[in-house]
Scaffold this active site. Structure first.
Site, PDB file in Angstrom:
ATOM      1  N   LYS A   1     -68.698 -14.293 -12.369  1.00  9.79           N
ATOM      2  CA  LYS A   1     -67.470 -13.993 -13.114  1.00  9.79           C
ATOM      3  C   LYS A   1     -67.824 -13.343 -14.450  1.00  9.79           C
ATOM      4  CE  LYS A   1     -64.247 -17.300 -11.093  1.00  9.79           C
ATOM      5  NZ  LYS A   1     -63.522 -16.238 -10.378  1.00  9.79           N
TER       6      LYS A   1
ATOM      7  N   ARG B   1     -54.314 -16.017 -26.975  1.00 14.70           N
ATOM      8  CA  ARG B   1     -54.320 -17.360 -27.562  1.00 14.70           C
ATOM      9  C   ARG B   1     -55.286 -17.407 -28.730  1.00 14.70           C
ATOM     10  NH1 ARG B   1     -52.232 -21.010 -23.896  1.00 14.70           N
ATOM     11  NH2 ARG B   1     -51.873 -22.277 -25.755  1.00 14.70           N
TER      12      ARG B   1
ATOM     13  N   PRO C   1     -47.746 -29.571 -25.074  1.00 14.86           N
ATOM     14  CA  PRO C   1     -48.432 -30.736 -24.508  1.00 14.86           C
ATOM     15  C   PRO C   1     -49.462 -30.314 -23.466  1.00 14.86           C
ATOM     16  CG  PRO C   1     -46.061 -31.088 -24.608  1.00 14.86           C
ATOM     17  CD  PRO C   1     -46.296 -29.645 -24.942  1.00 14.86           C
ATOM     18  N   GLU C   2     -50.670 -30.860 -23.582  1.00 13.42           N
ATOM     19  CA  GLU C   2     -51.728 -30.547 -22.633  1.00 13.42           C
ATOM     20  C   GLU C   2     -52.019 -31.791 -21.795  1.00 13.42           C
ATOM     21  OE1 GLU C   2     -55.041 -28.436 -24.284  1.00 13.42           O
ATOM     22  OE2 GLU C   2     -53.788 -27.176 -25.538  1.00 13.42           O
TER      23      GLU C   2
ATOM     24  N   LYS D   1     -50.695 -30.610 -15.556  1.00 11.92           N
ATOM     25  CA  LYS D   1     -49.766 -30.962 -16.626  1.00 11.92           C
ATOM     26  C   LYS D   1     -48.394 -31.355 -16.084  1.00 11.92           C
ATOM     27  CE  LYS D   1     -52.044 -27.715 -19.754  1.00 11.92           C
ATOM     28  NZ  LYS D   1     -51.879 -26.542 -20.636  1.00 11.92           N
TER      29      LYS D   1
END
Length: 271
Positions: A151, A260, A2-3, A57
């Protein structure tokens, strides 16, 4: 997993049943979640629920005595049920309400969390260093451009970094980068201001649309009524590696980025 949209949908579903309701019992059948579930019956029984909030979350259930912090982990769900509902496998926790309803936490993989906090929110280790909410005004193109300056990490990894912005998990990071035409491996600090502005807008639109449509159903997510979400039908890249791009017809590429699955179109998403 769940996000943010799934947690927001859950919050919207349970809130009307919880707010201004009194807790009459807390039943913990299995305390072995990601962290041991604390025995907080004395603290919470008799308390009235004042608010239900979402931060990143995490679902936050506020009472005058403290706040219950719930995280759905990989496969958790919360449902509102009648008090006499049969207990099923993986039903680990019931928050019993004076209304005759229960808030039931189910988690097959037991990687979620049910915690208690009496400290100021900014002092809790899980909440203290979180970035801005993506649907709030603090998350804007000026902020993100500044946060990404210099970055060298891949833009997708930065988008999923909760210190930069909360709640943009793997599904929605894939989708937002595709919609913005940004390659997921692009060096974050080198993405120009115009693309960053588009990316911020796409993150907001995609998350808002997912919430409106009930969250994403892949394997485990159901809302507070036990119904699946429907946004999976609208995904352009996530889970579609090797399929054709919905924009140009090119085969979608799939790589591992930060461990991922990352799917993108090499034509539509240039570095």
């Amino acid at each position: 997993m769940p996000e943010l949209p799934e947690v927001e949908v859950t919050k919207q579903g349970v809130s009307p049943y919880l707010i201004d309701n009194r807790v009459t019992d807390l039943i913990i059948r299995n305390p072995s979640l990601r962290w041991p579930v604390p025995d907080i019956a004395k603290q919470i029984i008799g308390q009235t629920i004042r608010a239900v909030r979402r931060r990143a979350k995490y679902l936050l259930i506020d009472t005058d005595a403290g706040t219950t912090i719930v995280h759905l982990g990989m496969s958790g769900s919360l449902r509102i049920l009648p008090i006499n509902s049969p207990v099923e496998k993986h039903d680990h926790i019931d928050l019993v309400l004076a209304s005759g309803k229960i808030l039931r936490y189910n988690d097959p993989r037991r990687f979620g969390a049910w915690l208690w906090n009496e400290l100021p929110e900014q002092a809790h280790p899980l909440l203290a260093k979180l970035g801005p909410e993506p649907l709030e005004s603090a998350f804007n193109s000026s902020y993100l451009l500044s946060a990404l300056a210099n970055k060298k990490k891949a833009i997708k990894l930065c988008l999923m970094d909760n210190h930069i912005v909360v709640g943009v998990g793997n599904i929605y990071a894939n989708e937002a980068l595709f919609a913005a035409g940004i390659h997921p491996q692009a060096e974050a600090g080198k993405v120009d201001a115009e693309r960053i502005s588009i990316l911020v807008a796409e993150v907001k639109q995609i998350l808002a649309r997912a919430i409106k449509q009930g969250g994403t159903t892949l394997k485990d997510f159901t809302n507070a009524e036990g119904k699946p979400g429907y946004f999976a039908q609208k995904l352009h890249v996530y889970g579609r590696g090797g399929d054709t791009c919905t924009h140009c017809g090119q085969l979608l590429s799939e790589i591992r980025l930060g461990q991922r699955a990352t799917v993108f179109c090499s034509i539509c998403q240039q570095r």
